[in-house]
Design a protein around this motif. Structure first.
Motif, PDB file in Angstrom:
ATOM      1  N   ARG A 178      25.515 -56.299  20.532  1.00  0.00           N
ATOM      2  CA  ARG A 178      25.644 -57.311  19.477  1.00  0.00           C
ATOM      3  C   ARG A 178      26.455 -58.480  20.028  1.00  0.00           C
ATOM      4  O   ARG A 178      27.487 -58.280  20.677  1.00  0.00           O
ATOM      5  CB  ARG A 178      26.332 -56.710  18.257  1.00  0.00           C
ATOM      6  CG  ARG A 178      26.728 -57.730  17.204  1.00  0.00           C
ATOM      7  CD  ARG A 178      27.338 -57.090  15.992  1.00  0.00           C
ATOM      8  NE  ARG A 178      27.920 -58.082  15.097  1.00  0.00           N
ATOM      9  CZ  ARG A 178      28.008 -57.948  13.781  1.00  0.00           C
ATOM     10  NH1 ARG A 178      27.570 -56.842  13.199  1.00  0.00           N
ATOM     11  NH2 ARG A 178      28.548 -58.892  13.037  1.00  0.00           N
ATOM     12  N   PHE A 236      18.110 -67.853  17.975  1.00  0.00           N
ATOM     13  CA  PHE A 236      18.533 -66.846  17.007  1.00  0.00           C
ATOM     14  C   PHE A 236      19.894 -67.222  16.448  1.00  0.00           C
ATOM     15  O   PHE A 236      20.803 -67.604  17.189  1.00  0.00           O
ATOM     16  CB  PHE A 236      18.616 -65.465  17.663  1.00  0.00           C
ATOM     17  CG  PHE A 236      17.279 -64.864  17.987  1.00  0.00           C
ATOM     18  CD1 PHE A 236      16.716 -63.916  17.143  1.00  0.00           C
ATOM     19  CD2 PHE A 236      16.577 -65.257  19.111  1.00  0.00           C
ATOM     20  CE1 PHE A 236      15.479 -63.363  17.429  1.00  0.00           C
ATOM     21  CE2 PHE A 236      15.344 -64.711  19.409  1.00  0.00           C
ATOM     22  CZ  PHE A 236      14.787 -63.760  18.564  1.00  0.00           C
ATOM     23  N   GLU A 264      16.815 -60.407  15.959  1.00  0.00           N
ATOM     24  CA  GLU A 264      17.654 -60.686  14.799  1.00  0.00           C
ATOM     25  C   GLU A 264      18.547 -59.482  14.502  1.00  0.00           C
ATOM     26  O   GLU A 264      18.156 -58.328  14.710  1.00  0.00           O
ATOM     27  CB  GLU A 264      16.793 -60.987  13.578  1.00  0.00           C
ATOM     28  CG  GLU A 264      15.949 -59.807  13.108  1.00  0.00           C
ATOM     29  CD  GLU A 264      15.234 -60.052  11.790  1.00  0.00           C
ATOM     30  OE1 GLU A 264      15.902 -60.507  10.842  1.00  0.00           O
ATOM     31  OE2 GLU A 264      14.020 -59.777  11.722  1.00  0.00           O
ATOM     32  N   PHE A 272      23.574 -61.871  16.839  1.00  0.00           N
ATOM     33  CA  PHE A 272      22.238 -61.404  17.151  1.00  0.00           C
ATOM     34  C   PHE A 272      22.346 -60.242  18.132  1.00  0.00           C
ATOM     35  O   PHE A 272      23.441 -59.895  18.575  1.00  0.00           O
ATOM     36  CB  PHE A 272      21.367 -62.529  17.743  1.00  0.00           C
ATOM     37  CG  PHE A 272      21.899 -63.092  19.043  1.00  0.00           C
ATOM     38  CD1 PHE A 272      21.441 -62.610  20.263  1.00  0.00           C
ATOM     39  CD2 PHE A 272      22.864 -64.102  19.042  1.00  0.00           C
ATOM     40  CE1 PHE A 272      21.932 -63.116  21.469  1.00  0.00           C
ATOM     41  CE2 PHE A 272      23.365 -64.608  20.239  1.00  0.00           C
ATOM     42  CZ  PHE A 272      22.897 -64.116  21.452  1.00  0.00           C
TER      43      PHE A 272
END
Length: 313
Positions: free
Chosen positions: A149, A130, A177, A134
């Motif tokens: 986060r 990712f 995501e 992310f």
């Protein structure tokens, strides 16, 4: 034949708005508190309608066993032919974001790119797939708890290897995501009995992922004064989105739910959470054309035999 609506739950703090709504509608409501107890599997349940409000966040209230207790009770009720709203299959959606993701995708609803990781051995390596920043979150969550986060893969890897790592109750961590909103809010659409009730605009400008709407979740401002409401009625949601959700709820047998989505900076409408024990914000309820709890009381009351329902106010 007579009966009551039985609300199956584990958190009495969330119940007062519903008790008031059922009383106002003249619908008998009884509690089944699943924090501990027993079931005689050979005994027939009472007549009535059974409404599950079991929550993915029960473990945060020292009620981790309520999930398994609920699974047993809901299957037992169904085996006797009782009317169960948000029954055993719906509980599986409530306690698993993997299950939600799969069901939403199957229904043609756009969902975030997500990887489910079982255990921790592959977590750091899978996170590398990712682009940073992310998100990591618990598969069994609730109230936005466990959502973090990450600005870098190194920061995430260090956390996974540290004593501060917080596993999901079921051992499944989701990597996801980061969805960047076009404007700093998400939307929560509320549904009862196959009908759209209203949509709520939830301010996310402070950056928090903990967006529980219930009055019991409210946090006063630093000076002890309540801040401006984070939750406001929204009346401009695309009807096509609502229709898609109604089809999804019907296909999954979900009677009561709040569905959360985000409109992203790159023009996507992405759905990321289905809450099947939805709570209602008092500020929104005060301005809404219809009340969520009152709609639930009316709908469940209509499912009861006529003589079980008293005069309605």
């Amino acid at each position: 034949m007579s009966g009551s609506v039985y609300v199956i739950h584990e958190n009495p703090q969330w119940l007062p708005p519903f008790q008031a709504a059922f009383e106002a509608e003249g619908v008998p409501l009884e509690e089944w508190l699943l924090t501990d107890g027993s079931i005689d599997l050979s005994v027939e349940p009472p007549e009535g309608v059974f409404w599950s409000r079991l929550s993915a966040s029960a473990h945060t209230r020292d009620h981790a066993a309520s999930k398994e207790y609920g699974r047993a009770v809901l299957r037992w009720l169904a085996s006797w032919g009782r009317t169960v709203v948000n029954g055993a299959d719906v509980l599986e959606l409530e306690v698993s974001k993997v299950a939600q993701h799969a069901a939403l995708r199957h229904a043609g609803v756009e969902v975030p790119r997500t990887t489910a990781v079982f255990g921790t051995a592959q977590l750091a390596a899978k996170a590398e797939e990712f682009e940073a920043p992310f998100i990591s979150k618990h598969n069994q969550g609730g109230k936005g708890l466990g959502v973090r986060r990450w600005e870098s893969h190194a920061e995430f890897a260090a956390w996974v290897d540290s004593a501060d790592f917080e596993p999901s109750p079921d051992g499944i961590t989701l990597l996801q995501e980061l969805l960047v909103a076009r404007a700093p809010f998400i939307t929560r659409a509320e549904f009862v009995g196959g009908q759209f009730v209203y949509a709520v605009r939830v301010d996310t400008s402070a950056g928090s992922f903990e967006l529980c709407p219930a009055e019991a979740c409210a946090i006063p401002g630093a000076d002890g004064v309540e801040p401006e409401p984070l939750f406001r009625l929204r009346d401009d949601v695309d009807p096509a989105i609502i229709d898609r959700y109604l089809a999804f709820l019907a296909a999954e047998g979900i009677g009561v739910a709040g569905i959360e989505f985000i409109e992203t900076r790159d023009g996507r409408v992405v759905t990321y959470d289905v809450n099947t024990n939805t709570n209602y914000n008092p500020d929104v309820e005060a301005s809404a054309p219809r009340s969520g709890p009152r709609e639930i009381a009316r709908w469940l009351g209509a499912l009861l035999p006529h003589e079980a329902v008293g005069a309605r106010g």
